[in-house]
Design an enzyme around this catalytic site. Structure first.
Site, PDB file in Angstrom:
ATOM      1  N   LYS A  23      33.417  22.546  27.006  1.00  0.00           N
ATOM      2  CA  LYS A  23      34.176  22.007  25.874  1.00  0.00           C
ATOM      3  C   LYS A  23      34.912  20.718  26.265  1.00  0.00           C
ATOM      4  CE  LYS A  23      32.729  24.977  22.902  1.00  0.00           C
ATOM      5  NZ  LYS A  23      31.860  24.571  21.786  1.00  0.00           N
ATOM      6  N   GLY A  45      24.287  26.218  14.266  1.00  0.00           N
ATOM      7  CA  GLY A  45      25.057  27.463  14.322  1.00  0.00           C
ATOM      8  C   GLY A  45      25.530  27.861  12.935  1.00  0.00           C
ATOM      9  N   ARG A  91      26.533  31.969  10.812  1.00  0.00           N
ATOM     10  CA  ARG A  91      27.726  32.824  10.662  1.00  0.00           C
ATOM     11  C   ARG A  91      28.962  32.055  11.151  1.00  0.00           C
ATOM     12  NH1 ARG A  91      26.511  36.840  15.871  1.00  0.00           N
ATOM     13  NH2 ARG A  91      27.499  35.450  17.387  1.00  0.00           N
ATOM     14  N   TYR A  99      32.824  27.644  30.334  1.00  0.00           N
ATOM     15  CA  TYR A  99      33.127  27.409  28.911  1.00  0.00           C
ATOM     16  C   TYR A  99      34.113  26.248  28.775  1.00  0.00           C
ATOM     17  CZ  TYR A  99      34.336  28.089  24.031  1.00  0.00           C
ATOM     18  OH  TYR A  99      34.549  27.870  22.685  1.00  0.00           O
ATOM     19  N   ASP A 119      16.527  26.434  18.306  1.00  0.00           N
ATOM     20  CA  ASP A 119      17.373  26.628  19.477  1.00  0.00           C
ATOM     21  C   ASP A 119      17.848  25.249  19.922  1.00  0.00           C
ATOM     22  OD1 ASP A 119      18.422  27.016  22.014  1.00  0.00           O
ATOM     23  OD2 ASP A 119      16.822  28.372  22.658  1.00  0.00           O
ATOM     24  N   VAL A 120      19.162  25.029  19.918  1.00  0.00           N
ATOM     25  CA  VAL A 120      19.671  23.696  20.290  1.00  0.00           C
ATOM     26  C   VAL A 120      19.323  23.319  21.726  1.00  0.00           C
ATOM     27  CG1 VAL A 120      21.599  23.575  18.638  1.00  0.00           C
ATOM     28  CG2 VAL A 120      21.977  24.564  20.898  1.00  0.00           C
ATOM     29  N   SER A 139      37.145  22.923  21.949  1.00  0.00           N
ATOM     30  CA  SER A 139      37.905  24.174  21.969  1.00  0.00           C
ATOM     31  C   SER A 139      39.290  23.929  22.550  1.00  0.00           C
ATOM     32  CB  SER A 139      37.182  25.199  22.855  1.00  0.00           C
ATOM     33  OG  SER A 139      38.033  26.289  23.159  1.00  0.00           O
TER      34      SER A 139
END
Ligand code: NAD
Length: 248
Positions: free
Chosen positions: A162, A18, A21, A158, A66-67, A144
């Site tokens: 995490k 990643g 950015r 999500y 692509d992971v 996160s």
């Protein structure tokens, strides 16, 4: 650990996923400043990241991958080791965070788990044989704040992804320790990046440090976890939330 030329990561090689950015690009720049040769890998082009590093006098390479493609992860790790004869640092930062709900939809659930969990595992698994063979490795995962206290705006998947990353941090730390492999994580709060550009931001007054975070705010702790000053830390999850989370 090699610690030459006055920079803590001189001679070391890092793979950052990643890296095109946001937090990943800031991590690439921080590790390159510390002397590492950085492979910035992403679905998107990492040429801008690499150009910024080159301009600052650092060494970096851009790779598209692509992971969630396990073969691509193995191919990239093998390519790096073939070219550099080492792979010291892995930062699993690539992730997605689409808006969602508690009920959500299964297609999105599968996609988020595929990238955030399976993609993280695919990169660890690809680097593991090289790190165990040389008895050294620094792995940093990106969890996160949603792991600690659930997410808003995002779907359940999500937070689940995490939370899985946090559990993987401890699992890899426990099993990597005897091989000289340290694994830690950062758990960012609200960070201004493309990922959160369309999300409504919290009132800064509700954040103890009175501001939303920057990618560099997260890159600092990652840099610390990759370098010599965290040599006796493993299985740690550093909350980087400006004080939003205080009890973790
Ligand atoms: P971002 O969207 O700006 O950057 C994420 C990068 O990951 C992008 O360049 C994207 O192309 C790449 N990526 C996505 N899927 C990929 C895949 N399958 N293969 C390869 N690359 C892929 O987001 P960011 O804010 O920089 O987030 C970085 C990490 O930090 C993510 O794991 C995210 O979940 C986590 N995080 C961010 C925040 C925040 O507030 N921004 C908070 C907590 C955690």
């Amino acid at each position: 650990m090699q610690h030459s030329a006055g920079r803590p990561l001189s001679g070391q090689v890092a793979l950052v996923t990643g890296g095109a950015r946001g937090i990943g690009a800031a991590v690439c720049q921080a590790l390159a400043q510390d002397g590492a040769t950085v492979y910035a890998a992403d679905l998107l082009s990492c040429e801008e990241t690499v150009a910024a590093i080159a301009e600052a006098g650092g060494l970096a390479h851009a790779r598209k991958f692509d992971v969630s493609d396990r073969n691509a992860c193995v191919a990239l790790a093998n390519e790096i080791v073939a070219a550099e004869q080492r792979l010291d640092i892995l930062v699993c930062n690539a992730g997605i965070c689409p808006p969602g709900t508690v009920a959500g939809d299964w297609e999105q659930w599968d996609r988020v788990i595929d990238v955030n969990v399976n993609g993280t595992q695919a990169c660890i698994a690809a680097c593991w044989p090289h790190m165990t063979a040389c008895g050294y490795g620094r792995i940093v995962l990106v969890s996160s704040m949603a792991y600690y206290q659930g997410g808003v705006i995002v779907g359940t998947e999500y937070s689940a992804s995490k939370g899985a990353v946090a559990a993987m941090t401890r699992h890899v730390a426990r099993n990597g320790g005897p091989h000289g492999i340290l694994c830690n994580a950062v758990a960012p709060g609200v960070i201004a990046t493309d990922m959160t550009a369309s999300f409504s931001k919290p009132d800064p007054q509700a954040i103890p440090l009175r501001r939303v975070g920057t990618a560099e705010d997260v890159a600092g702790p990652v840099r610390f976890l990759c370098g010599p000053y965290s040599a006796y830390m493993t299985g740690t999850i550093l909350n980087v939330t400006g004080g939003i989370v205080l009890a973790a």
